[in-house]
Design a protein around this motif. Structure first.
Motif, mmCIF file in Angstrom:
data_model
loop_
_atom_site.group_PDB
_atom_site.id
_atom_site.type_symbol
_atom_site.label_atom_id
_atom_site.label_comp_id
_atom_site.label_asym_id
_atom_site.label_seq_id
_atom_site.Cartn_x
_atom_site.Cartn_y
_atom_site.Cartn_z
ATOM 1 N N ARG A 183 -8.286 6.447 -1.163
ATOM 2 C CA ARG A 183 -8.496 5.836 -2.809
ATOM 3 C C ARG A 183 -8.093 4.403 -2.773
ATOM 4 N NH1 ARG A 183 -6.069 11.272 -4.632
ATOM 5 N NH2 ARG A 183 -7.943 12.604 -4.884
ATOM 6 N N THR A 184 -7.585 3.903 -3.827
ATOM 7 C CA THR A 184 -7.365 2.610 -4.047
ATOM 8 C C THR A 184 -5.917 2.078 -3.956
ATOM 9 O OG1 THR A 184 -7.130 3.111 -6.590
ATOM 10 C CG2 THR A 184 -9.346 2.531 -5.892
ATOM 11 N N SER A 185 -5.159 3.135 -3.421
ATOM 12 C CA SER A 185 -3.617 2.718 -3.236
ATOM 13 C C SER A 185 -3.409 2.095 -2.211
ATOM 14 C CB SER A 185 -2.746 3.866 -3.657
ATOM 15 O OG SER A 185 -2.990 4.950 -2.685
ATOM 16 N N THR A 186 -4.604 2.033 -1.020
ATOM 17 C CA THR A 186 -4.332 1.598 0.039
ATOM 18 C C THR A 186 -5.155 0.586 0.684
ATOM 19 O OG1 THR A 186 -5.709 3.115 0.968
ATOM 20 C CG2 THR A 186 -3.003 3.375 1.422
ATOM 21 N N ALA A 187 -5.021 -0.516 1.234
ATOM 22 C CA ALA A 187 -5.794 -1.729 1.688
ATOM 23 C C ALA A 187 -5.267 -2.508 2.518
ATOM 24 C CB ALA A 187 -6.145 -2.504 0.105
ATOM 25 N N ALA A 188 -5.851 -3.256 3.070
ATOM 26 C CA ALA A 188 -5.505 -4.294 4.136
ATOM 27 C C ALA A 188 -4.222 -5.094 3.398
ATOM 28 C CB ALA A 188 -6.450 -5.252 4.709
ATOM 29 N N PRO A 189 -3.329 -5.537 4.156
ATOM 30 C CA PRO A 189 -2.173 -6.386 3.647
ATOM 31 C C PRO A 189 -2.846 -7.706 3.540
ATOM 32 C CG PRO A 189 -1.730 -6.105 5.988
ATOM 33 C CD PRO A 189 -2.891 -5.267 5.615
ATOM 34 N N ARG A 190 -2.197 -8.639 2.592
ATOM 35 C CA ARG A 190 -2.776 -9.781 2.241
ATOM 36 C C ARG A 190 -2.698 -10.758 3.624
ATOM 37 N NH1 ARG A 190 1.086 -11.863 -2.552
ATOM 38 N NH2 ARG A 190 2.822 -10.555 -1.369
ATOM 39 N N GLY A 191 -3.770 -11.560 3.753
ATOM 40 C CA GLY A 191 -3.837 -12.284 4.906
ATOM 41 C C GLY A 191 -4.685 -11.709 6.089
ATOM 42 N N VAL A 192 -4.862 -10.227 5.670
ATOM 43 C CA VAL A 192 -5.416 -9.483 6.958
ATOM 44 C C VAL A 192 -6.965 -9.267 6.576
ATOM 45 C CG1 VAL A 192 -5.643 -7.550 8.399
ATOM 46 C CG2 VAL A 192 -3.409 -8.785 7.908
ATOM 47 N N ALA A 193 -8.073 -9.536 7.201
ATOM 48 C CA ALA A 193 -9.380 -9.113 6.778
ATOM 49 C C ALA A 193 -9.619 -7.585 6.935
ATOM 50 C CB ALA A 193 -10.214 -9.929 7.792
ATOM 51 N N SER A 229 0.835 -1.316 -0.039
ATOM 52 C CA SER A 229 -0.044 0.193 0.102
ATOM 53 C C SER A 229 0.813 1.233 0.048
ATOM 54 C CB SER A 229 -0.866 0.088 1.150
ATOM 55 O OG SER A 229 -2.093 -0.891 1.218
ATOM 56 N N VAL A 230 0.386 2.305 -0.637
ATOM 57 C CA VAL A 230 1.327 3.513 -0.559
ATOM 58 C C VAL A 230 0.002 4.782 -0.359
ATOM 59 C CG1 VAL A 230 2.518 5.010 -2.310
ATOM 60 C CG2 VAL A 230 2.829 2.666 -2.457
ATOM 61 N N MET A 231 0.712 5.601 0.294
ATOM 62 C CA MET A 231 0.127 6.959 0.601
ATOM 63 C C MET A 231 0.992 7.926 0.740
ATOM 64 S SD MET A 231 -1.393 7.035 4.534
ATOM 65 C CE MET A 231 -2.538 8.497 4.307
ATOM 66 N N GLY A 232 0.274 9.407 0.458
ATOM 67 C CA GLY A 232 1.114 10.465 0.379
ATOM 68 C C GLY A 232 0.716 11.602 1.114
ATOM 69 N N VAL A 233 0.991 12.706 0.934
ATOM 70 C CA VAL A 233 0.711 13.913 1.636
ATOM 71 C C VAL A 233 0.659 15.077 0.511
ATOM 72 C CG1 VAL A 233 0.986 15.958 3.083
ATOM 73 C CG2 VAL A 233 1.742 13.371 3.864
ATOM 74 N N ASP A 234 -0.478 15.578 0.429
ATOM 75 C CA ASP A 234 -0.663 16.942 -0.560
ATOM 76 C C ASP A 234 -2.170 17.110 -1.096
ATOM 77 O OD1 ASP A 234 1.615 18.243 -0.157
ATOM 78 O OD2 ASP A 234 2.672 17.004 -2.043
ATOM 79 N N GLY A 235 -2.608 16.179 -1.852
ATOM 80 C CA GLY A 235 -3.763 16.302 -2.568
ATOM 81 C C GLY A 235 -3.471 16.680 -4.027
ATOM 82 N N HIS A 236 -2.375 16.385 -4.563
ATOM 83 C CA HIS A 236 -2.101 16.619 -5.803
ATOM 84 C C HIS A 236 -3.103 16.316 -6.695
ATOM 85 C CE1 HIS A 236 0.491 16.614 -9.492
ATOM 86 N NE2 HIS A 236 1.569 17.077 -8.916
ATOM 87 N N GLU A 237 -3.419 17.167 -7.823
ATOM 88 C CA GLU A 237 -4.341 16.837 -8.955
ATOM 89 C C GLU A 237 -4.250 15.623 -9.678
ATOM 90 O OE1 GLU A 237 -2.908 19.741 -8.604
ATOM 91 O OE2 GLU A 237 -4.090 21.395 -8.587
ATOM 92 N N LEU A 238 -3.117 15.230 -9.773
ATOM 93 C CA LEU A 238 -2.574 14.011 -10.608
ATOM 94 C C LEU A 238 -2.933 12.737 -9.644
ATOM 95 C CD1 LEU A 238 0.247 14.932 -12.932
ATOM 96 C CD2 LEU A 238 -2.072 14.982 -13.302
ATOM 97 N N GLY A 239 -3.028 12.831 -8.503
ATOM 98 C CA GLY A 239 -3.429 11.663 -7.256
ATOM 99 C C GLY A 239 -4.559 10.920 -7.641
ATOM 100 N N GLU A 240 -5.631 11.572 -8.243
ATOM 101 C CA GLU A 240 -6.621 10.877 -8.392
ATOM 102 C C GLU A 240 -6.384 9.827 -9.583
ATOM 103 O OE1 GLU A 240 -11.528 11.750 -8.756
ATOM 104 O OE2 GLU A 240 -10.162 13.602 -8.828
ATOM 105 N N LEU A 241 -5.747 10.344 -10.574
ATOM 106 C CA LEU A 241 -5.590 9.410 -11.673
ATOM 107 C C LEU A 241 -4.975 8.058 -11.347
ATOM 108 C CD1 LEU A 241 -4.320 11.992 -14.402
ATOM 109 C CD2 LEU A 241 -6.429 10.987 -14.165
ATOM 110 N N VAL A 242 -4.161 8.117 -10.361
ATOM 111 C CA VAL A 242 -3.555 6.847 -9.880
ATOM 112 C C VAL A 242 -4.159 6.083 -8.708
ATOM 113 C CG1 VAL A 242 -1.160 7.424 -10.998
ATOM 114 C CG2 VAL A 242 -1.742 8.160 -8.737
ATOM 115 N N GLY A 243 -5.137 6.894 -8.298
ATOM 116 C CA GLY A 243 -5.900 6.316 -7.028
ATOM 117 C C GLY A 243 -5.161 6.298 -5.686
ATOM 118 N N LEU A 244 -4.499 7.551 -5.668
ATOM 119 C CA LEU A 244 -3.421 7.649 -4.697
ATOM 120 C C LEU A 244 -4.304 8.133 -3.225
ATOM 121 C CD1 LEU A 244 -0.538 7.723 -3.480
ATOM 122 C CD2 LEU A 244 -0.408 9.939 -4.222
#
Length: 344
Positions: free
Chosen positions: A333-343, A278-293
């Motif tokens: 958005r979609t760049s973060t989720a539970a790690p594999r094996g974790v509900a 999973s990846v997350m950042g800081v800012d709210g960059h306009e292009l972040g939505e394109l990559v689901g950040l």
């Protein structure tokens, strides 16, 4: 003889036609005190009739002001700095002020040039410093010019500052990743020498450490890498993190640009986001939505506008708040989720 109304009128012409001194004309047109309402109206009417427009340079000489603000920034082509500068410039232009922009050629490695306060002497009425933590002697040299000074995105307890609570941002970002079930969380920070206690990346790293520690996790040095606030830096950093910690399941980057670089780096390694990391950042960059950040979004141009208003208030003799703190909000958005094996 040419009609005098077709020629460019000067302040002397307005003064003669209105039956007042040139000093009174100047004061009346700039809304300064010690001019009666009746005289002010007469001067304005005559100035309009003659088509007189006050010269900015003459107004500056009369007022002792340049109507310019010095803006010091390390970059103009990076998202945070470009948006801060845009917000400040729009606010200043609305109040009749110009911006004198000073930038530095800062490389990812190596020392940046020192600030020379003499380039601003007698050229500005105030100073904005954007995202450039200064050494104490540099700050004191700028303060020694005697102009109001506002820091944007950084600043200690003594300077007027517009910024985020960067420690809280790091804390909340990593707490979010921990709630998802992540336990090995890497952090991509700024440059190696960016260690000032009032620096945003230093504070965001502090928040990362605090969140890890409160969850009983070890924020060891091998889990942090410098990305230089560049896409290329984020790309290289995530590879270095995984070389040291193959069990890494999440990355918190101190900027969206580095986070987007981290996504590219993971793709280079054949890893999926967020299934593998999973990846997350800081800012709210306009292009972040394109990559689901997923990001901690901040209101950037509003900070630039607020800082400009603050420095103008100081120029006009008002006592500003020493610290204006803007909130950041989690955008999931979609760049973060539970790690594999974790509900989830």
């Amino acid at each position: 003889m040419a009609d005098c109304l077709t020629m460019a009128a000067g302040i002397d012409d307005v003064a003669r036609a209105a039956g007042v001194s040139t000093a009174t004309v100047s004061r009346a047109l700039r809304d300064l005190p010690n001019v009666s309402a009746k005289t002010r109206e007469r001067v304005r009417a005559v100035a309009t009739e003659l088509g007189y427009v006050a010269s900015p340079s003459a107004a500056s000489l009369a007022s002792g002001r340049t109507r310019a603000i010095g803006l010091i920034s390390p970059w103009v082509n990076r998202w945070f700095f470009a948006n801060i500068i845009d917000g400040a410039e729009r606010a200043l232009r609305a109040r009749g002020y110009d911006v004198l922009l000073y930038t530095f050629d800062i490389q990812r490695s190596g020392e940046r040039p020192r600030i020379d306060p003499d380039v601003l002497r007698r050229r500005v009425d105030g100073i904005l410093v954007v995202g450039l933590p200064l050494a104490r002697d540099e700050l004191e040299a700028l303060q020694g010019l005697g102009y109001p000074l506002v820091c944007i995105g950084w600043g200690g307890s003594e300077e007027a500052t517009v910024r985020l609570d960067d420690r809280v941002i790091g804390l909340e970002a990593v707490r979010y990743l921990i709630r998802l079930g992540h336990r090995v969380i890497g952090h991509v920070t700024g440059t190696p020498d960016d260690v000032h206690p009032w620096s945003p990346p230093a504070d965001r790293a502090t928040g990362w450490r605090e969140a890890m520690t409160e969850a009983g996790l070890e924020p060891d040095a091998g889990l942090m890498e410098s990305g230089g606030f560049e896409v290329s830096g984020g790309r290289a950093s995530v590879k270095a993190l995984l070389a040291r910690h193959p069990d890494l399941t999440a990355v918190f980057a101190a900027s969206d640009e580095m986070a987007m670089g981290a996504i590219l780096g993971l793709r280079d390694l054949g890893l999926r986001v967020p299934e593998d990391v999973s990846v997350m950042g800081v800012d709210g960059h306009e292009l972040g939505e394109l990559v689901g950040l997923t990001t901690m979004s901040q209101p950037v141009d509003e900070q630039g506008w607020a800082a400009a208003e603050l420095v103008l208030d100081m120029i006009n003799g008002k006592t500003p708040p020493r610290r204006v703190v803007f909130p950041a909000r989690l955008v999931e958005r979609t760049s973060t989720a539970a790690p594999r094996g974790v509900a989830s």
